[in-house]
Design an enzyme around this catalytic site. Structure first.
Site, PDB file in Angstrom:
ATOM      1  CG  ASN A  52      22.681 103.843  36.125  1.00 30.83           C
ATOM      2  OD1 ASN A  52      23.535 103.082  36.098  1.00 30.83           O
ATOM      3  ND2 ASN A  52      21.378 103.323  36.067  1.00 30.83           N
ATOM      4  CG  ASP A 102      30.042 101.860  37.867  1.00 27.50           C
ATOM      5  OD1 ASP A 102      30.689 100.774  38.295  1.00 27.50           O
ATOM      6  OD2 ASP A 102      29.841 102.145  36.810  1.00 27.50           O
ATOM      7  CG  ASP A 120      29.817  99.968  33.880  1.00 22.00           C
ATOM      8  OD1 ASP A 120      30.281  99.426  32.920  1.00 22.00           O
ATOM      9  OD2 ASP A 120      29.938 100.371  34.955  1.00 22.00           O
ATOM     10  CG  HIS A 121      28.800  96.863  29.965  1.00 29.19           C
ATOM     11  ND1 HIS A 121      29.858  96.971  30.811  1.00 29.19           N
ATOM     12  CD2 HIS A 121      28.730  95.475  29.970  1.00 29.19           C
ATOM     13  CE1 HIS A 121      29.862  95.857  31.752  1.00 29.19           C
ATOM     14  NE2 HIS A 121      29.364  94.884  30.843  1.00 29.19           N
ATOM     15  CG  ASP A 124      32.715 100.814  30.064  1.00 29.98           C
ATOM     16  OD1 ASP A 124      33.084 101.781  30.492  1.00 29.98           O
ATOM     17  OD2 ASP A 124      32.620  99.781  30.565  1.00 29.98           O
TER      18      ASP A 124
END
Length: 440
Positions: A52, A102, A120-121, A124
């Site tokens: 992360n 990652d 992660d998303h 984004d």
């Protein structure tokens, strides 16, 4: 409508126990070219570096890009020094690299988790409008209609992908997709601007003397007009989720949907993003608004960044916790307020009222996003027994009072420790001690 807390109760968090990540990437560029670069880059990541944190480092490059734009090219036209375009190109490529390694780092260190996917998303989603802002600056579009579309089109694409993943459980990236080809094209645009200057994108197409394009273009058509047409075509044609929305019959769509969801209900779940775009347009394009004429699209980009970040991230949260689809109408209220404010001319409000409102809801949206993100991350970490941005060493775990034991089983220095409640916690330790049994 369910709030974030709804998905963080014990019933929903228990769904995390059955988590498994699923994704499909059909991109030939990703498969045959970029994956080698990503694998090579991932080999340099030390085993103590949390996945992360890699994601966050990548996003920090985007934030640095946007801050540089606000300081040196606030009109989004330029030209600025070539160093700015080179730095933005590097920042965007660095972001893409970090966004892809990652997951490799998580698998290498044994720290894959649903929090990693959400983190992660979630990052984004924040990048969608900010990355669009960088592209608009690169082509010298200024505070214009084109820039506004550059902010929203990535949001639409990401929302449709998130909506699809909510129902199928799989993140699908087509043969031409935003995270791979889209970002590489954006880097290419920035490189061209660094070499030729952003004014090159305002060159008339007829001056290029391209046999196929020049005869079909109007005398006033510019290169940036062609680029916007390309972006729109890529969104409509190459992005699979939209084709599913427009073409797949209800009967064929039904097996893909989440349990107890009809095709009609699934299509209804697209209304939040439709409302998001509609209200944004009503605000920005109002003749009484100063968003375009007063050069305030940078602030507006941050506003929709924090609002859209929550709107899309809640869908990911619902998918991970097997919860109901979140429509999140309250996240549209700041945009609705702005649209109402500028489209009621009979109130004869002064211009600074709109700016005061913009800056107020911007601060509130930032606070709301921060509080929501902290609550979700804290709940996931507590339930899963992990840290968000660090991989704790056994010595650190001992100070926290955890009783555990385990083996260092790999050269990466990561080993599993059995906790008292039966769960397994992963830690980093000196690889030279591989094979030793650890007691705490």
């Amino acid at each position: 409508m369910p709030t974030v807390s709804h998905y963080l109760d014990s019933r929903h968090l228990k769904s995390l126990d059955a988590y498994s990540y699923s994704s499909v990437d059909k991109s030939p560029i990703s498969r045959y070219i970029m994956r080698h670069w990503w694998t090579y880059s991932a080999s340099f990541a030390p085993s103590w570096l949390a996945p992360n944190l890699i994601t966050l480092l990548g996003f920090s490059a985007i934030l640095l890009n946007v801050i540089s734009i606000a300081l040196f090219v606030p009109d989004l036209v330029g030209p600025a020094g070539s160093w700015l375009y080179w730095s933005c190109a590097f920042g965007l490529f660095f972001y893409q690299t970090m966004d892809n390694i990652d997951g490799k780092q998580a698998r290498k260190t044994g720290t894959s988790s649903p929090l990693g996917e959400l983190f992660d998303h979630g990052i984004d989603t924040l990048n969608c409008p900010l990355g669009g802002l960088v592209q608009a600056m690169a082509m010298g579009m200024g505070h214009s209609t084109y820039t506004f579309f550059c902010l929203l089109i990535p949001c639409l694409t990401m929302y449709l992908s998130t909506w699809e993943e909510y129902h199928t459980g799989t993140l699908y990236l087509g043969y031409f997709n935003g995270p791979v080809e889209g970002i590489l094209c954006a880097v290419g645009v920035l490189v061209v601007s660094a070499i030729k200057g952003p004014e090159w994108w305002s060159t008339r197409l007829v001056e290029l003397n391209i046999p196929v394009i020049s005869p079909l273009s109007t005398p006033s058509a510019q290169i940036k007009d062609l680029m916007m047409l390309f972006v729109l075509a890529a969104f409509l044609v190459a992005h699979l989720p939209l084709w599913q929305v427009l073409i797949i019959p209800f009967a064929n769509l039904a097996p893909l949907l989440a349990p107890r969801t009809t095709p009609g209900q699934a299509y209804l779940q697209l209304t939040p993003v439709v409302g998001f775009c509609l209200l944004s347009s009503l605000w920005v394009f109002s003749p009484n608004s100063v968003m375009l004429t007063g050069h305030h699209l940078i602030e507006f980009a941050f506003l929709i960044c924090f609002l859209y970040g929550q709107l899309s991230s809640k869908i990911i949260l619902a998918q991970l916790t097997k919860g109901v689809f979140p429509f999140s109408p309250t996240l549209l209220l700041p945009l609705a307020g702005g649209a109402l404010l500028v489209n009621l001319p009979f109130l004869r409000l002064p211009t600074n009222i709109e700016l005061w409102y913009l800056h107020s809801v911007l601060i509130l949206s930032l606070v709301s996003y921060s509080v929501s993100a902290h609550r979700v991350i804290d709940s996931f970490c507590d339930y899963l027994g992990i840290n968000c941005l660090t991989i704790p060493t056994p010595e650190e775990a001992k100070w926290e009072g955890w009783a555990m034991y385990g083996y260092i089983t790999s050269k990466s220095g990561v080993f599993g420790c059995q906790l008292d409640d039966g769960d397994t916690q992963w830690f980093w330790m000196d690889p030279s001690k591989a094979g030793q049994k650890i007691y705490l």
